[in-house]
Write a protein that holds these residues in place. Sequence first.
Motif, PDB file in Angstrom:
ATOM      1  N   THR A  43     -11.687  68.150 -93.283  1.00  0.00           N
ATOM      2  CA  THR A  43     -11.901  69.225 -94.262  1.00  0.00           C
ATOM      3  C   THR A  43     -11.607  68.737 -95.676  1.00  0.00           C
ATOM      4  O   THR A  43     -12.376  69.000 -96.612  1.00  0.00           O
ATOM      5  CB  THR A  43     -11.009  70.432 -93.918  1.00  0.00           C
ATOM      6  N   LEU A  44     -10.504  68.023 -95.827  1.00  0.00           N
ATOM      7  CA  LEU A  44     -10.084  67.590 -97.159  1.00  0.00           C
ATOM      8  C   LEU A  44     -10.853  66.370 -97.658  1.00  0.00           C
ATOM      9  O   LEU A  44     -10.923  66.134 -98.865  1.00  0.00           O
ATOM     10  CB  LEU A  44      -8.582  67.284 -97.160  1.00  0.00           C
ATOM     11  N   CYS A  58     -15.701  67.678 -87.518  1.00  0.00           N
ATOM     12  CA  CYS A  58     -15.409  69.106 -87.677  1.00  0.00           C
ATOM     13  C   CYS A  58     -15.852  69.893 -86.448  1.00  0.00           C
ATOM     14  O   CYS A  58     -15.117  70.751 -85.939  1.00  0.00           O
ATOM     15  CB  CYS A  58     -16.101  69.656 -88.919  1.00  0.00           C
ATOM     16  N   ASP A  59     -17.036  69.606 -85.954  1.00  0.00           N
ATOM     17  CA  ASP A  59     -17.568  70.337 -84.807  1.00  0.00           C
ATOM     18  C   ASP A  59     -16.701  70.141 -83.573  1.00  0.00           C
ATOM     19  O   ASP A  59     -16.321  71.110 -82.907  1.00  0.00           O
ATOM     20  CB  ASP A  59     -19.007  69.881 -84.534  1.00  0.00           C
ATOM     21  N   ARG A  60     -16.345  68.901 -83.275  1.00  0.00           N
ATOM     22  CA  ARG A  60     -15.587  68.638 -82.048  1.00  0.00           C
ATOM     23  C   ARG A  60     -14.150  69.137 -82.149  1.00  0.00           C
ATOM     24  O   ARG A  60     -13.592  69.639 -81.167  1.00  0.00           O
ATOM     25  CB  ARG A  60     -15.643  67.148 -81.708  1.00  0.00           C
ATOM     26  N   CYS A  61     -13.546  69.004 -83.317  1.00  0.00           N
ATOM     27  CA  CYS A  61     -12.171  69.487 -83.474  1.00  0.00           C
ATOM     28  C   CYS A  61     -12.109  71.008 -83.372  1.00  0.00           C
ATOM     29  O   CYS A  61     -11.208  71.568 -82.736  1.00  0.00           O
ATOM     30  CB  CYS A  61     -11.586  69.023 -84.801  1.00  0.00           C
ATOM     31  N   MET A  62     -13.064  71.700 -83.987  1.00  0.00           N
ATOM     32  CA  MET A  62     -13.070  73.156 -83.894  1.00  0.00           C
ATOM     33  C   MET A  62     -13.393  73.615 -82.481  1.00  0.00           C
ATOM     34  O   MET A  62     -12.813  74.601 -81.982  1.00  0.00           O
ATOM     35  CB  MET A  62     -14.079  73.742 -84.881  1.00  0.00           C
ATOM     36  N   ARG A  63     -14.284  72.921 -81.798  1.00  0.00           N
ATOM     37  CA  ARG A  63     -14.562  73.262 -80.395  1.00  0.00           C
ATOM     38  C   ARG A  63     -13.305  73.090 -79.547  1.00  0.00           C
ATOM     39  O   ARG A  63     -13.013  73.909 -78.665  1.00  0.00           O
ATOM     40  CB  ARG A  63     -15.683  72.372 -79.845  1.00  0.00           C
ATOM     41  N   ARG A  97       1.165  73.399 -85.670  1.00  0.00           N
ATOM     42  CA  ARG A  97       0.253  72.427 -86.284  1.00  0.00           C
ATOM     43  C   ARG A  97      -1.192  72.934 -86.262  1.00  0.00           C
ATOM     44  O   ARG A  97      -1.951  72.708 -87.202  1.00  0.00           O
ATOM     45  CB  ARG A  97       0.372  71.085 -85.564  1.00  0.00           C
ATOM     46  N   THR A  98      -1.581  73.614 -85.198  1.00  0.00           N
ATOM     47  CA  THR A  98      -2.937  74.150 -85.121  1.00  0.00           C
ATOM     48  C   THR A  98      -3.134  75.276 -86.134  1.00  0.00           C
ATOM     49  O   THR A  98      -4.197  75.372 -86.773  1.00  0.00           O
ATOM     50  CB  THR A  98      -3.228  74.654 -83.696  1.00  0.00           C
ATOM     51  N   LEU A  99      -2.124  76.105 -86.311  1.00  0.00           N
ATOM     52  CA  LEU A  99      -2.206  77.168 -87.310  1.00  0.00           C
ATOM     53  C   LEU A  99      -2.345  76.574 -88.708  1.00  0.00           C
ATOM     54  O   LEU A  99      -3.144  77.048 -89.525  1.00  0.00           O
ATOM     55  CB  LEU A  99      -0.968  78.054 -87.207  1.00  0.00           C
ATOM     56  N   TRP A 100      -1.604  75.533 -88.985  1.00  0.00           N
ATOM     57  CA  TRP A 100      -1.721  74.805 -90.259  1.00  0.00           C
ATOM     58  C   TRP A 100      -3.166  74.344 -90.475  1.00  0.00           C
ATOM     59  O   TRP A 100      -3.755  74.542 -91.549  1.00  0.00           O
ATOM     60  CB  TRP A 100      -0.751  73.633 -90.227  1.00  0.00           C
ATOM     61  N   ALA A 101      -3.753  73.736 -89.444  1.00  0.00           N
ATOM     62  CA  ALA A 101      -5.120  73.236 -89.569  1.00  0.00           C
ATOM     63  C   ALA A 101      -6.113  74.368 -89.824  1.00  0.00           C
ATOM     64  O   ALA A 101      -7.044  74.232 -90.634  1.00  0.00           O
ATOM     65  CB  ALA A 101      -5.508  72.472 -88.305  1.00  0.00           C
ATOM     66  N   LEU A 102      -5.929  75.482 -89.152  1.00  0.00           N
ATOM     67  CA  LEU A 102      -6.869  76.601 -89.335  1.00  0.00           C
ATOM     68  C   LEU A 102      -6.729  77.223 -90.723  1.00  0.00           C
ATOM     69  O   LEU A 102      -7.729  77.675 -91.309  1.00  0.00           O
ATOM     70  CB  LEU A 102      -6.648  77.650 -88.248  1.00  0.00           C
ATOM     71  N   TYR A 103      -5.523  77.267 -91.266  1.00  0.00           N
ATOM     72  CA  TYR A 103      -5.358  77.749 -92.638  1.00  0.00           C
ATOM     73  C   TYR A 103      -6.162  76.871 -93.613  1.00  0.00           C
ATOM     74  O   TYR A 103      -6.833  77.379 -94.521  1.00  0.00           O
ATOM     75  CB  TYR A 103      -3.891  77.721 -93.045  1.00  0.00           C
ATOM     76  N   HIS A 109     -13.864  77.347 -95.534  1.00  0.00           N
ATOM     77  CA  HIS A 109     -14.922  78.029 -94.785  1.00  0.00           C
ATOM     78  C   HIS A 109     -14.527  79.500 -94.632  1.00  0.00           C
ATOM     79  O   HIS A 109     -14.253  79.973 -93.517  1.00  0.00           O
ATOM     80  CB  HIS A 109     -15.116  77.374 -93.412  1.00  0.00           C
ATOM     81  N   PRO A 110     -14.486  80.242 -95.738  1.00  0.00           N
ATOM     82  CA  PRO A 110     -13.973  81.620 -95.694  1.00  0.00           C
ATOM     83  C   PRO A 110     -14.791  82.580 -94.853  1.00  0.00           C
ATOM     84  O   PRO A 110     -14.293  83.643 -94.469  1.00  0.00           O
ATOM     85  CB  PRO A 110     -13.979  82.038 -97.176  1.00  0.00           C
ATOM     86  N   SER A 111     -16.029  82.216 -94.529  1.00  0.00           N
ATOM     87  CA  SER A 111     -16.865  83.116 -93.730  1.00  0.00           C
ATOM     88  C   SER A 111     -16.707  82.907 -92.228  1.00  0.00           C
ATOM     89  O   SER A 111     -17.381  83.575 -91.432  1.00  0.00           O
ATOM     90  CB  SER A 111     -18.338  82.942 -94.115  1.00  0.00           C
ATOM     91  N   ASP A 112     -15.804  81.998 -91.815  1.00  0.00           N
ATOM     92  CA  ASP A 112     -15.588  81.756 -90.384  1.00  0.00           C
ATOM     93  C   ASP A 112     -14.650  82.840 -89.846  1.00  0.00           C
ATOM     94  O   ASP A 112     -13.436  82.679 -89.781  1.00  0.00           O
ATOM     95  CB  ASP A 112     -14.994  80.363 -90.162  1.00  0.00           C
ATOM     96  N   HIS A 113     -15.248  83.954 -89.451  1.00  0.00           N
ATOM     97  CA  HIS A 113     -14.447  85.103 -89.018  1.00  0.00           C
ATOM     98  C   HIS A 113     -13.765  84.849 -87.677  1.00  0.00           C
ATOM     99  O   HIS A 113     -12.680  85.401 -87.426  1.00  0.00           O
ATOM    100  CB  HIS A 113     -15.334  86.349 -88.944  1.00  0.00           C
TER     101      HIS A 113
END
Length: 327
Positions: A43-44, A58-63, A97-103, A109-113
């Motif tokens: 992301t950064l 990005c795709d594989r980590c979010m999956r 750590r996962t919550l940190w990554a999602l923040y 990506h503010p539209s990722d509801h």
Amino acid sequence: MRFDYLQNLLGPLGVWQHANLRTPAPEHGYSIDDNARALIVATLAKELMPPALHSTLCDRCMRYIRSAFLPDGRVRNFRSATGRWLEKVGSDDALGRTLWALYVWVKYHPSDHAARQMIRRMERAITEVKSPRALAFAALETDNANLRRYVLDRLLVGYQHYSSKEWQWFEPVVTYENARLPQALFVCAYHLNHARGIEVAHATLRWLIQHTTAHGHFRPIGNHGWLIPGHPPAQWDQQPVDAGAMVEACTTAYVLLHEPLYRDTALLAYEWYLGKNDHRLSVYEPETGFCHDALTPHGLNLNGGAESILSYMLAYLTLRKHGLLPS
């Protein structure tokens, strides 16, 4: 910053956790810890990373994160090479750590509801956690004032319980990725305008700096013994994740409060990767993008897992963002 080796560690379901020397080790599978770190890096580092790698990472980590997510807001952590989950629920640290990554992810990506919905459930789950490190991870990028207050209170309770004149810390032992605790306290206390929190953040980070500086260079606390009251810090094995945490914590403190000590220590910890360490050996290889897993009594650990290279990348990106990279 080169991405050759990170590309090498990318498997079908995410970033492989470990490597045998420089070859990924599928027998050790995956962890959400490393895929969360990799999501933050991707992301950064979008403008620095080859577009194809960025998209795939990005795709594989979010999956991975979506698959690991549980209805109560917890996450699973370890996964086999074939995709089988190896536990019913992951550790507190994995959750933080996962919550940190999602923040970080939703800021870009503010539209990722769907990600925002996961965050809401995970925020409820993290308030049932007592691990100060897990709470610190969760607080680093949150805008949730209630969560900041909760983390600040928990860290101050730990400090009040364990600290003394000689032991300025939140826990009875200093273990791994330690600088995240004062870093999170700086962030929470600064945004909440909490004077006592800032005071304790200063005290603990300075105390940690004293115990991780030797002969003019950074020396992370070794994982063969850690640091316990009445004993010197363990010297070996020194882990890249600890150097990276110190870089980021001191950069955060410097950006918020502009004290030269923190800028200088951030650079000192970064230079640990590049050879300013006990063995005068480069832990990170700029020409290949490879990072060794540890500095041992005998030299470099020749393996290079995901945690190591991602810790270096996070440190690099932090210094770059704030214009602090050494020339």
